[in-house]
Design an enzyme around this catalytic site. Structure first.
Site, short mmCIF file in Angstrom:
data_model
loop_
_atom_site.label_atom_id
_atom_site.label_comp_id
_atom_site.label_asym_id
_atom_site.label_seq_id
_atom_site.Cartn_x
_atom_site.Cartn_y
_atom_site.Cartn_z
N ARG A 15 0.81 -1.22 0.00
CA ARG A 15 0.00 0.00 0.00
C ARG A 15 0.84 1.27 0.00
O ARG A 15 0.35 2.36 -0.22
CB ARG A 15 -0.94 0.00 1.21
CG ARG A 15 -2.17 -0.87 1.01
CD ARG A 15 -2.98 -0.95 2.27
NE ARG A 15 -2.34 -1.81 3.27
CZ ARG A 15 -2.68 -1.84 4.56
NH1 ARG A 15 -3.64 -1.05 5.00
NH2 ARG A 15 -2.07 -2.64 5.40
N GLY A 81 2.76 -14.75 7.28
CA GLY A 81 2.01 -14.24 8.43
C GLY A 81 2.90 -13.92 9.61
O GLY A 81 4.08 -14.30 9.65
N GLY A 135 -7.48 -6.89 14.68
CA GLY A 135 -7.93 -8.12 15.33
C GLY A 135 -8.71 -7.76 16.58
O GLY A 135 -8.29 -6.89 17.34
#
Ligand code: UD1
Ligand code: MG
Length: 438
Positions: A15, A81, A135
């Site tokens: 991004r 991850g 989260g």
């Protein structure tokens, strides 16, 4: 305190839309990652940075500025991850503080609040009006029980406003026990570090949520985030220096590098920009001046002065539209419109308007040396290399192309010629010419 720190910096940073690795983008003159490393170094002597995307470039950059940092290459293909990032990381101490390389605003104080106590896990949490993107954290009687990533949340869970800020202090034993048990059965098919919360909670480990300030734990993911983080960092830097005695006019218009430093009483007027490792002592920097990596003491600069890197300016007055580069000036006056590059100028010397050091011959840079009490008339060109001794006078408009001895006058003048009525002949119509000639 014996703490190991692991900084996660393997992410791609898509991004950011930049060929520069995300964590190397600068905030207040320093790479984001370096702000994180600095905070880490204030509490640890065992720091590991986890890398993958553009690993070589980031590692080189770190090694050019720091020593003693360890690196771990994440196997992103097999174990993507944040959990995958921790796989195989070796640490020395029993407590492991896990930070993100893209959180440049965390303070030492907040990190200390995260490493305190003897819980198995301390995790950073935020209470947010709008929790989207984070989260969600389930908390039961002061103990965190589970973190559910937004993409895995039920509509009900999505409403939870307590979120994971992404920084944790975890006992090494807990990491050893649970990291190998992570799986990627989730919406992103990633190994989530956050899954160890549920596993540890089920086995009655203590997991303390530590409430932190949103401002400090905002990750930088885009150039918009970068600009927002810059504003926050600038506010902190300015406030800090004002508390220490720097006077600022319209502080929100002033930019100060994180590595700049001030002593005595300095005044910074509006629009001033202090870059790099500048050192200012009793300096008055007037509006819209730019100081780059220079030392300025007992001097005033500007308005609209430009002091370029590696200049040392003491007891000197620099006026508007004067550019100084890699020069040493002591006790000098340069009131207006001058370029002084690669020069050394001593006390009592006055540089008139339009004085230029011709320091570059198209191939190399050359030095200009000017002694004490030299009067350099306006519009003088000093063709370097050149040496002007003490007590010299240089007439306005002189092109100085040889060294000048003590006490001498240097003057190069084309004799002035005047032509009568030339103006009228050149510009005016016949009629006006006649009237002019009357
Ligand atoms: C993570 C947390 C989320 C939390 C949020 C806070 C997980 C699964 N989720 O989500 O609960 O609310 O942070 O900001 O951890 N990284 C690697 N290797 C990877 C992936 C990421 O090193 O394979 C690094 C990134 O460079 C970054 C950090 O880990 O510094 C966090 O990764 P990111 O993808 O931003 O996590 P989030 O999805 O935001
Ligand atoms: Mg992510």
């Amino acid at each position: 305190m014996s703490i190991s720190v692991v900084i996660l910096a393997a992410g791609q940073g898509t991004r950011m839309k930049s060929p520069t690795p995300k964590v190397l983008h600068q905030i207040s003159g320093k790479a984001m990652l370096f702000h994180v490393i600095d905070a880490a170094q204030s509490l640890s002597n065992d720091i590991t940075v986890v890398l993958y995307h553009q690993a070589d470039r980031i590692r080189k950059e770190i090694e050019a500025h720091y020593s003693g940092i360890s690196f771990h290459m994440q196997n992103v293909q097999e174990f993507p991850g944040t959990g995958g990032a921790m796989k195989g990381v070796e640490v020395r101490h029993d407590k492991v503080l896990i930070l993100n390389g893209d959180m440049p605003l965390m303070t030492k104080e907040s990190l200390l609040s995260l490493v305190q106590g003897d819980a198995h896990i301390n995790m950073s949490v935020l209470k947010l009006e709008d929790p989207s993107g984070y989260g969600r954290v389930m908390i039961d009687e002061e103990n965190a029980k589970e973190i559910v990533e937004e993409k895995d949340c039920t509509p009900e869970q999505k409403k939870i406003q307590t979120v994971n800020a992404g920084v944790y202090c975890i006992q090494k034993e807990i990491l050893k026990q649970y990291i190998p048990c992570l799986n990627n059965k989730n919406a992103q098919a990633e190994y989530y570090l956050t899954d160890i919360i549920k596993m540890a909670a089920q086995e009655h480990k203590t997991i303390h949520p530590v409430y932190v300030a949103e401002e400090e734990f905002k990750g930088v993911n885009s150039k918009l985030d970068l600009a927002i983080a810059e504003e926050i960092m600038q506010r902190r830097i300015r406030n800090e220096w004002m508390k220490k005695g720097v006077i600022m006019h319209l502080p929100e218009t002033i930019y100060i590098d994180s590595q700049a430093a001030f002593e005595g009483e300095c005044i910074l007027e509006n629009g001033v920009c202090i870059q790099g490792k500048s050192r200012l002592c009793n300096a008055h920097i007037k509006a819209h001046s730019v100081i780059e990596e220079s030392h300025i003491e007992n001097s005033d600069i500007g308005p609209m002065g430009h002091i370029r890197p590696h200049s040392k300016i003491t007891n000197t007055h620099i006026g508007n539209f004067v550019e100084i580069k890699k020069s040493t000036l002591n006790g000098v006056k340069a009131g207006h419109l001058a370029y002084i590059g690669d020069a050394s100028i001593e006390e009592g010397t006055n540089l008139g308007a339009g004085v230029i050091t011709c320091n570059y011959d198209g191939k190399n840079k050359h030095k200009t040396t000017i002694g004490k009490n030299v009067f350099v008339g306006s519009d003088t060109q000093l063709i370097a290399p050149i040496f002007i001794e003490d007590d010299v006078m240089i007439a306005a408009g002189t092109t100085v192309n040889k060294d000048i001895k003590q006490g001498e006058l240097a003057i190069s003048r084309t004799p002035l010629r005047t032509v009568q009525n030339f103006f009228y002949k050149f510009f005016l119509t016949e009629k006006k010419k006649q009237s002019g000639e009357k």
